[in-house]
Design an enzyme around this catalytic site. Structure first.
Site, short mmCIF file in Angstrom:
data_model
loop_
_atom_site.label_atom_id
_atom_site.label_comp_id
_atom_site.label_asym_id
_atom_site.label_seq_id
_atom_site.Cartn_x
_atom_site.Cartn_y
_atom_site.Cartn_z
CG MET A 173 -2.01 0.98 1.24
SD MET A 173 -3.36 0.55 2.35
CE MET A 173 -2.57 0.55 3.95
CG LEU A 174 4.61 3.62 2.31
CD1 LEU A 174 3.96 5.01 2.23
CD2 LEU A 174 5.42 3.49 3.61
CB ILE A 194 13.43 -8.46 3.53
CG1 ILE A 194 12.11 -8.86 4.21
CG2 ILE A 194 13.19 -7.42 2.44
CD1 ILE A 194 11.51 -7.75 5.04
CB THR A 253 1.15 -5.22 7.52
OG1 THR A 253 0.63 -5.86 6.36
CG2 THR A 253 2.36 -4.40 7.14
CE1 TYR A 268 3.10 -4.94 11.84
CE2 TYR A 268 2.17 -3.32 13.36
CZ TYR A 268 2.74 -3.63 12.13
OH TYR A 268 2.95 -2.64 11.20
CE LYS A 324 7.07 -2.08 11.33
NZ LYS A 324 7.55 -2.26 9.92
N1 LIG Z 1 -0.97 -0.62 7.48
C1 LIG Z 1 -0.91 0.12 8.59
O1 LIG Z 1 -1.94 0.53 9.15
C2 LIG Z 1 0.44 0.49 9.18
C3 LIG Z 1 0.48 1.24 10.36
C4 LIG Z 1 1.72 1.59 10.89
C5 LIG Z 1 2.89 1.21 10.25
N2 LIG Z 1 2.82 0.45 9.11
C6 LIG Z 1 4.08 0.06 8.46
O2 LIG Z 1 4.13 0.71 7.20
C7 LIG Z 1 4.83 -0.09 6.25
C8 LIG Z 1 3.99 -0.24 4.99
O3 LIG Z 1 2.76 -0.84 5.35
P1 LIG Z 1 1.68 -1.25 4.24
O4 LIG Z 1 0.36 -1.19 4.90
O5 LIG Z 1 1.95 -0.53 2.96
O6 LIG Z 1 2.05 -2.79 4.06
P2 LIG Z 1 1.51 -3.85 3.01
O7 LIG Z 1 0.55 -3.24 2.07
O8 LIG Z 1 1.11 -5.05 3.80
O9 LIG Z 1 2.83 -4.16 2.19
C9 LIG Z 1 3.90 -4.82 2.77
C10 LIG Z 1 4.75 -5.38 1.68
O10 LIG Z 1 5.80 -6.14 2.28
C11 LIG Z 1 6.08 -7.21 1.44
N3 LIG Z 1 6.72 -8.32 2.14
C12 LIG Z 1 6.23 -9.09 3.14
N4 LIG Z 1 7.12 -10.05 3.46
C13 LIG Z 1 8.20 -9.89 2.66
C14 LIG Z 1 9.43 -10.56 2.50
N5 LIG Z 1 9.75 -11.62 3.26
N6 LIG Z 1 10.31 -10.10 1.58
C15 LIG Z 1 10.02 -9.04 0.79
N7 LIG Z 1 8.85 -8.36 0.87
C16 LIG Z 1 7.95 -8.78 1.81
C17 LIG Z 1 4.71 -7.66 0.93
O11 LIG Z 1 4.90 -8.37 -0.26
P3 LIG Z 1 3.72 -9.20 -0.97
O12 LIG Z 1 2.90 -8.14 -1.68
O13 LIG Z 1 4.42 -10.12 -1.89
O14 LIG Z 1 2.97 -9.89 0.15
C18 LIG Z 1 3.98 -6.34 0.75
O15 LIG Z 1 4.09 -5.86 -0.56
C19 LIG Z 1 5.14 -1.39 6.98
O16 LIG Z 1 6.45 -1.34 7.46
C20 LIG Z 1 4.18 -1.41 8.15
O17 LIG Z 1 4.69 -2.14 9.25
C21 LIG Z 1 1.64 0.09 8.56
#
Ligand SMILES: NC(=O)c1ccc[n+]([C@@H]2O[C@H](COP(=O)([O-])OP(=O)(O)OC[C@H]3O[C@@H](n4cnc5c(N)ncnc54)[C@H](OP(=O)(O)O)[C@@H]3O)[C@@H](O)[C@H]2O)c1
Length: 275
Positions: free
Chosen positions: A11-12, A35, A60, A123, A127
């Site tokens: 998403m980000l 990773i 996530t 989680y 983090k």
């Molecule tokens: N969502 C929230 O509300 C929230 C809140 C606070 C902080 N954050 C942080 O913000 C960041 C972005 O979040 P987001 O919501 O955009 O996350 P997201 O949409 O779940 O995307 C995470 C990405 O990480 C990839 N990933 C997972 N395991 C992996 C691995 N072993 N090797 C390489 N890539 C891997 C996934 O790949 P696949 O597409 O192949 O699964 C996915 O594209 C994260 O660090 C999260 O912890 C999120």
């Protein structure tokens, strides 16, 4: 300038692509680089040779992390370690995306960047483990903590509420957890702005805060959906992971650095829903 980023299909990641148009971007999906492998991380980043790397990849699934903690520690902890080691090898600064869930939510008032983390779920702990590896293994780091993300390319609360309201006459939403909803587009814009400034921890969220219930009501208002949204307490929803009750992040470092704070979450939400 060359900027690589992990989590490119997330998403980000989607909005990093939209915002970082003035640099040479190297998107890294899981297919390009798992990773959890140190070797693969070092090889991929050595080859890409970026000037900065945004580490947005993560596991996530908050409830899933409770059921399978090792997966969370591996991806969010060891993964961050691997990426930091790889960045350090080529002296590339890392921007690690972290979470409001590193805090326990018991502070009266919003969290500053220097407040002590104390996660209450797996989680959040994973983090925090990532943060610790980053700060242990390099001096060239930014940690950007954010919260309650919504955006175009991922599962998020806004889309879930709209779907739920389409299928039911009324829904219950928790009103005893507070945070700052944040649009990934706005977060990506601010990441672009802090790159090149002083290293350290930055809290980056849209301005102001609300409960999940207030958030849901605002979504329905903007969409013109006239259904009943009932406030409910967390104990009504049995979920594997505990959530902090007040994990609002004060964007204090942005303020101190004279960087404009993000717009109000309601404005960001309106923008998201108009597209
Ligand atoms: N969502 C929230 O509300 C929230 C809140 C606070 C902080 N954050 C942080 O913000 C960041 C972005 O979040 P987001 O919501 O955009 O996350 P997201 O949409 O779940 O995307 C995470 C990405 O990480 C990839 N990933 C997972 N395991 C992996 C691995 N072993 N090797 C390489 N890539 C891997 C996934 O790949 P696949 O597409 O192949 O699964 C996915 O594209 C994260 O660090 C999260 O912890 C999120």
């Amino acid at each position: 300038m060359k900027v690589a980023f992990t989590g490119a299909s997330g998403m980000l990641g989607y909005d990093i692509k939209n915002i970082f148009t003035d640099v040479e971007l190297v998107p890294l999906t899981r297919r390009d680089l798992d990773i959890t492998s140190l070797d693969k991380s070092v090889t991929a980043i050595r080859e890409a040779k970026p000037d900065y790397l945004i580490h947005a990849a993560a596991h996530t699934d908050v409830d899933g992390s409770e059921l399978d903690p090792d997966k969370a520690y591996l991806v969010n902890g060891i993964g961050a370690r691997n990426i930091t080691i790889a960045c350090e090898e080529i002296k590339c600064p890392i921007i690690y995306i972290s979470s409001d869930y590193v805090f326990d939510g018991t502070k009266e008032g919003s969290y500053n960047e220097w407040d002590k983390p104390n996660p209450i779920n797996t989680y959040g702990l994973s983090k925090l483990l990532g943060e610790q590896f980053v700060t242990m293994l390099t001096n060239r780091f930014y940690i950007a903590r954010t919260s309650w993300l919504f955006g175009r390319n991922g599962k998020n609360f806004v889309d879930t509420i709209i779907k739920l309201l389409a299928g039911r006459d009324e829904i219950d939403v928790v009103n005893d957890q507070f945070g700052s909803p944040t649009y990934t587009y706005d977060l990506a814009m601010k990441l672009r702005e802090i790159i090149g400034r002083g290293y350290g921890i930055y809290h980056i969220t849209n301005s102001s805060h609300c409960s999940w219930h207030e958030f849901a009501v605002e979504i329905a208002n903007i969409k013109g959906i006239n259904k009943k949204i009932n406030p409910a307490t967390s104990d009504k929803f049995k979920r594997p992971a505990r959530r902090p009750s007040f994990s609002v992040l004060g964007n204090t470092m942005l303020k101190l650095e004279g960087i404009k704070e993000l717009r109000h979450w309601k404005e960001a939400l309106k923008d998201y829903l108009s597209q």
